[in-house]
Design an enzyme around this catalytic site. Structure first.
Site, PDB file in Angstrom:
ATOM      1  N   HIS A 134       7.393   1.181  19.090  1.00 44.71           N
ATOM      2  CA  HIS A 134       6.206   1.904  18.094  1.00 44.71           C
ATOM      3  C   HIS A 134       6.443   3.097  17.650  1.00 44.71           C
ATOM      4  O   HIS A 134       5.545   4.185  17.874  1.00 44.71           O
ATOM      5  CB  HIS A 134       4.848   1.451  18.856  1.00 44.71           C
ATOM      6  N   ARG A 186       1.904  -3.947  12.212  1.00 41.03           N
ATOM      7  CA  ARG A 186       0.881  -4.514  13.464  1.00 41.03           C
ATOM      8  C   ARG A 186       1.345  -5.648  13.919  1.00 41.03           C
ATOM      9  O   ARG A 186       1.353  -6.503  13.360  1.00 41.03           O
ATOM     10  CB  ARG A 186      -0.729  -4.526  13.136  1.00 41.03           C
ATOM     11  N   GLU A 221       1.425  -4.937  23.000  1.00 46.39           N
ATOM     12  CA  GLU A 221       2.270  -3.680  23.709  1.00 46.39           C
ATOM     13  C   GLU A 221       1.788  -3.307  24.832  1.00 46.39           C
ATOM     14  O   GLU A 221       0.504  -3.264  24.868  1.00 46.39           O
ATOM     15  CB  GLU A 221       2.213  -2.662  22.347  1.00 46.39           C
ATOM     16  N   GLY A 276       0.952  -1.093  -0.062  1.00 44.68           N
ATOM     17  CA  GLY A 276       0.012  -0.020   0.002  1.00 44.68           C
ATOM     18  C   GLY A 276       0.955   1.339  -0.039  1.00 44.68           C
ATOM     19  O   GLY A 276       1.813   1.315  -0.505  1.00 44.68           O
ATOM     20  N   ARG A 277       0.275   2.252   0.542  1.00 37.30           N
ATOM     21  CA  ARG A 277       1.168   3.689   0.713  1.00 37.30           C
ATOM     22  C   ARG A 277       2.441   3.499   1.265  1.00 37.30           C
ATOM     23  O   ARG A 277       3.595   3.823   0.660  1.00 37.30           O
ATOM     24  CB  ARG A 277       0.441   4.699   1.521  1.00 37.30           C
TER      25      ARG A 277
END
Length: 311
Positions: A277, A230, A259, A151-152
C-alpha cells in the site's frame, strides 16, 4: 474548539495538533469506548485517517461533532451516512497524492508485464546462466488499458499511459461527456476489451467485489489486473481462483482485502506483483497531505469551512 484525534499520524501532525490546539489523542486512552461515553460531548472536531476511520458508534458518542478532517483520499472507513444524517462536514486530502499514485500504477503495470521484480529475484538467487531460464514478458506499448474509475487518479494514469501509446477505455457509474476516451457500459465489457484492467475507483459498499469471477473471466488468459485503489473492490478469493486456473495472465496489487494479511497463494505466485500500500508513500506527497490536513483543521476552526470537503 476541542479536537479529538483518533489515531497516530506523522510526528509533525501529532505535535502540531497537540501544541496548537491541545488535541486529545484517543489512541492514548486505555479505555477508548468508556472515554468517549464520558467525554465525547466535549469534542466538535475529529481528526482521523483512512486507516483509522470513524464508525457509527464513535459518531454517536460525539453529540456536538461538527466536522471530520481525514488524512488520505479514501473515506470508506468513515461512516459517511452517519455523518450525513447529522449534517457533519467531512474533508479528505485529494489532489496532492494523485501523481504519486498514478506513478505507482504505471510502474506496477510495467513490472507485472515485463517481470522486473521477478527478474530481480531471479538474479539475486544466482539463477542467471543456469538451466532455469527466465521467462518472456509481455509488451506494454500499444496495448489496451481499461480503467475502472476515471476520477483524478484514473485520469492521471490515462495521461501517463498515452505516453506508451496505449488505447484507453473506462467504466464509471456514468459516462463523462467531456472525455474523449471510449466508455464501456459494463465492467465486464471493459474487461473483455482490455489487455490491462486497472482499478482506480473508490472503496466502500457500492464497489465491494465489483471485480468478481465473471469480470476476471472476461479479462482473459492474456489479461492483467492492477489494483491501486482499495482491496475491497476485488474479490480476492475469485482472483486466487482465476490465477490458479490460468484465467488471467497476472496481477499487480498495492492494496488487499484484509491488509496486511495476504493469501498465501498470492504470495507464492511469481505472476503477481505485491507492494505494501505504497501508492502515496513518498516524502513529498506525505508532507503535502500533512499540510492539507492541517489547513482543513485551521480553516474550519477559523472560518467554519473546509478547504477540501467531500461532496
Amino acid at each position: 474548539m476541542q479536537i479529538l484525534q483518533i489515531g497516530r499520524l506523522s510526528n509533525d501532525v501529532n505535535q502540531h495538533l497537540e501544541r496548537q490546539y491541545s488535541a486529545c489523542a484517543l489512541w492514548q486512552q486505555t479505555q477508548s469506548g468508556e472515554f468517549l461515553q464520558q467525554s465525547g460531548a466535549d469534542f466538535e472536531l475529529v481528526v482521523t485517517s483512512a486507516a483509522y476511520g470513524l464508525n457509527a458508534a464513535q459518531i454517536a458518542a460525539l453529540p456536538n461533532l461538527r466536522a471530520v478532517c481525514s488524512f488520505g483520499v479514501g473515506y470508506d472507513s468513515i461512516d459517511v451516512q452517519a455523518l450525513q444524517q447529522r449534517g457533519i462536514a467531512l474533508s479528505n486530502t485529494p489532489d496532492v497524492l494523485t501523481d504519486c499514485v498514478a506513478d505507482v500504477a504505471m510502474g506496477m503495470l510495467i513490472d507485472v508485464s515485463r517481470g522486473i521484480s521477478a527478474g530481480d529475484r531471479y538474479v539475486r538467487a544466482g539463477l542467471w546462466g543456469s538451466k532455469q531460464r527466465f521467462g518472456m514478458g509481455s509488451r506494454v506499448s500499444g496495448k489496451k488499458l481499461g480503467i475502472l474509475g476515471l476520477g483524478r487518479i484514473g485520469l492521471a494514469i490515462a495521461e501517463r499511459a498515452q505516453g506508451f501509446k496505449m488505447h484507453i477505455a473506462y467504466h464509471n457509474r456514468h459516462r463523462v461527456s467531456a472525455l474523449d476516451y471510449a466508455y464501456a457500459d459494463t465492467l465486464q465489457d471493459l474487461a473483455a476489451w482490455a489487455d490491462y484492467l486497472l482499478v482506480a475507483c473508490p472503496g466502500g459498499a457500492a464497489t465491494e467485489h465489483l471485480v468478481d469471477a465473471a469480470v476476471l473471466q472476461a479479462l482473459g488468459e492474456h489479461g492483467f489486473l492492477i489494483n491501486i485503489a482499495r482491496g475491497s473492490v476485488v474479490d480476492e478469493a475469485a482472483l486466487v481462483q482465476a490465477l490458479a486456473q490460468n484465467h488471467i495472465a497476472g496481477a499487480a496489487l498495492d492494496v488487499f482485502e484484509h491488509e496486511p494479511n495476504i493469501p498465501a497463494a498470492l504470495l507464492q505466485d511469481e505472476r503477481v506483483v505485491l507492494t505494501p500500500h505504497i501508492g502515496s508513500a513518498t516524502r513529498e506527497t506525505r508532507m503535502d497531505m500533512d499540510a492539507l490536513l492541517l489547513q482543513n483543521v485551521a480553516a474550519f476552526i477559523n472560518k467554519g469551512q473546509l478547504l477540501t470537503p467531500v461532496s
